[in-house]
Design a protein around this motif. Structure first.
Motif, PDB file in Angstrom:
ATOM      1  N   LEU A 170       0.831  -1.210   0.000  1.00  0.00           N
ATOM      2  CA  LEU A 170       0.000   0.000   0.000  1.00  0.00           C
ATOM      3  C   LEU A 170       0.864   1.259   0.000  1.00  0.00           C
ATOM      4  CD1 LEU A 170      -2.877  -0.914   2.493  1.00  0.00           C
ATOM      5  CD2 LEU A 170      -3.106  -0.508   0.042  1.00  0.00           C
ATOM      6  N   LEU A 174       0.788   4.083  -2.818  1.00  0.00           N
ATOM      7  CA  LEU A 174       0.354   5.429  -2.447  1.00  0.00           C
ATOM      8  C   LEU A 174       1.400   6.462  -2.840  1.00  0.00           C
ATOM      9  CD1 LEU A 174      -1.247   4.824   1.074  1.00  0.00           C
ATOM     10  CD2 LEU A 174      -2.420   5.284  -1.087  1.00  0.00           C
ATOM     11  N   PRO A 180      -6.356   5.375  -2.631  1.00  0.00           N
ATOM     12  CA  PRO A 180      -6.734   4.236  -1.788  1.00  0.00           C
ATOM     13  C   PRO A 180      -8.249   4.118  -1.694  1.00  0.00           C
ATOM     14  CG  PRO A 180      -6.060   6.078  -0.423  1.00  0.00           C
ATOM     15  CD  PRO A 180      -5.823   6.506  -1.849  1.00  0.00           C
ATOM     16  N   THR A 182     -11.578   1.408  -0.063  1.00  0.00           N
ATOM     17  CA  THR A 182     -12.146   0.183   0.477  1.00  0.00           C
ATOM     18  C   THR A 182     -13.484  -0.032  -0.220  1.00  0.00           C
ATOM     19  OG1 THR A 182     -13.286   1.311   2.288  1.00  0.00           O
ATOM     20  CG2 THR A 182     -11.041   0.543   2.713  1.00  0.00           C
ATOM     21  N   CYS A 247      -6.478  -1.096  -3.583  1.00  0.00           N
ATOM     22  CA  CYS A 247      -7.448  -1.569  -2.599  1.00  0.00           C
ATOM     23  C   CYS A 247      -6.953  -2.868  -1.981  1.00  0.00           C
ATOM     24  CB  CYS A 247      -8.808  -1.788  -3.258  1.00  0.00           C
ATOM     25  SG  CYS A 247     -10.079  -2.377  -2.120  1.00  0.00           S
ATOM     26  N   SER A 248      -6.960  -2.928  -0.679  1.00  0.00           N
ATOM     27  CA  SER A 248      -6.691  -4.180   0.033  1.00  0.00           C
ATOM     28  C   SER A 248      -8.026  -4.745   0.493  1.00  0.00           C
ATOM     29  CB  SER A 248      -5.775  -3.931   1.235  1.00  0.00           C
ATOM     30  OG  SER A 248      -5.651  -5.105   2.010  1.00  0.00           O
ATOM     31  N   VAL A 274      -3.875  -7.224  -2.285  1.00  0.00           N
ATOM     32  CA  VAL A 274      -3.793  -5.811  -2.667  1.00  0.00           C
ATOM     33  C   VAL A 274      -3.939  -5.734  -4.178  1.00  0.00           C
ATOM     34  CG1 VAL A 274      -2.398  -3.715  -2.683  1.00  0.00           C
ATOM     35  CG2 VAL A 274      -2.319  -5.258  -0.709  1.00  0.00           C
TER      36      VAL A 274
END
Length: 311
Positions: A170, A174, A180, A182, A247-248, A274
């Motif tokens: 991440l 980033l 980012p 969710t 996105c994780s 990820v």
């Protein structure tokens, strides 16, 4: 018949001078009533003439309307049937592949690049599951009574290692300007279909939620589906493209639920991943290819910085 003098002599509330106004009012009232009667009579004659003119044509138009509605019902029923048949058939069409992908099975694959040196040991190396079980950081056996086959626990350093890899990736993305995000794990069928996944086929590639309680909801096997749902049905400003999303998420896969497959953290029912996701323009026809190359370069950076040998 009544003079102003007589009105005065009666000494009522109405004086003699008001008599002329009263007479004028009565006369005007009569004329107004006559005018209303004439207009009402004329309106009746006009309405009758309209009916006499319109009725034959109106009857013909009504009959034509009934005929058109009948024809429409037949065509609309056929349209619905054809649309359903076409849509279900079109869903079976495979997605387009990259033009550089060889046609055929795995034997047609070409090795394009090897990075790093594969370690050579003077002993027989253990697999990741054997190592993990020995260190008590992975548990996959004896779980059929808890969560069935193809599931696992990560403990201690195993759990920390997963969090560290997610955090490392991440932060890497980033720093490259990724947005980012969710996303929901539960999504509707149309979103899956837009990504080339058919949740309604048998056997289903995704976990479907009980339709008696939650209609048309399934668990996503990748955050790609949720991100695609975020962008579906609306436009992105050209100057904002390309959009790079990271996105994780937890990914749910309906792999076979038996113990016959090889053990290990491979083809499991649930895992954390990820995802890199891009939305590009198509003004020149090269934007998608360029973003794909960028993503591939980032994947290579991540593997190389982790000190991994890969191809």
């Amino acid at each position: 018949a009544l003079s102003e003098r007589e009105v005065e002599q009666r000494r009522g509330p109405l004086g003699g001078a008001a008599l002329r106004e009263l007479v004028r009012t009565w006369a005007r009232l009569g004329k107004v009533r006559d005018g209303i009667a004439r207009l009402e009579a004329e309106k009746g004659r006009v309405a009758q003439e309209v009916r006499e003119i319109m009725l034959p044509k109106l009857a013909a138009l009504r009959e034509r309307g009934r005929s058109l509605r009948g024809q429409l019902r037949v065509l609309e029923a056929e349209e619905s049937d054809l649309e359903q048949r076409f849509y279900l058939g079109a869903l079976q069409l495979p997605n387009r592949t990259h033009p550089a992908v060889p046609i055929g099975d795995q034997s047609q694959a070409r090795l394009l690049e090897v990075v790093g040196e594969k370690p050579v040991f003077d002993f027989k190396p253990k697999g990741h599951l054997e190592l993990g079980e020995g260190l008590d950081i992975i548990r996959q056996r004896r779980l059929s009574h808890v969560s069935g086959h193809r599931s696992y626990y990560l403990c201690g350093a195993g759990a920390l290692l997963q969090h560290a890899l997610v955090s490392f990736t991440l932060q890497k993305l980033l720093s490259k300007g990724f947005l980012p995000m969710t996303v929901p794990d539960l999504l509707r069928g149309a979103v899956f279909e837009g990504c080339g996944v058919q949740p309604s086929v048998t056997p289903s590639p995704v976990y479907n939620i009980d339709p008696a309680r939650f209609e048309d909801l399934s668990l996503a096997g990748t955050s790609e589906v949720g991100i695609a749902g975020y962008f579906m049905d609306h436009s992105v400003q050209l100057q904002d493209l390309p959009v790079r999303v990271v996105c994780s998420s937890t990914c749910y896969r309906t792999e076979t639920d038996t113990g016959r497959e090889p053990w290990g953290l491979y083809r499991v029912h649930q895992f954390t991943k990820v995802e890199m996701f891009g939305v590009t323009a198509a003004e020149h026809g090269t934007e998608s290819e360029e973003l794909l190359d960028e993503f591939l370069g980032l994947q290579k950076e991540i593997f190389s910085e982790l000190g991994l040998h890969y191809r």
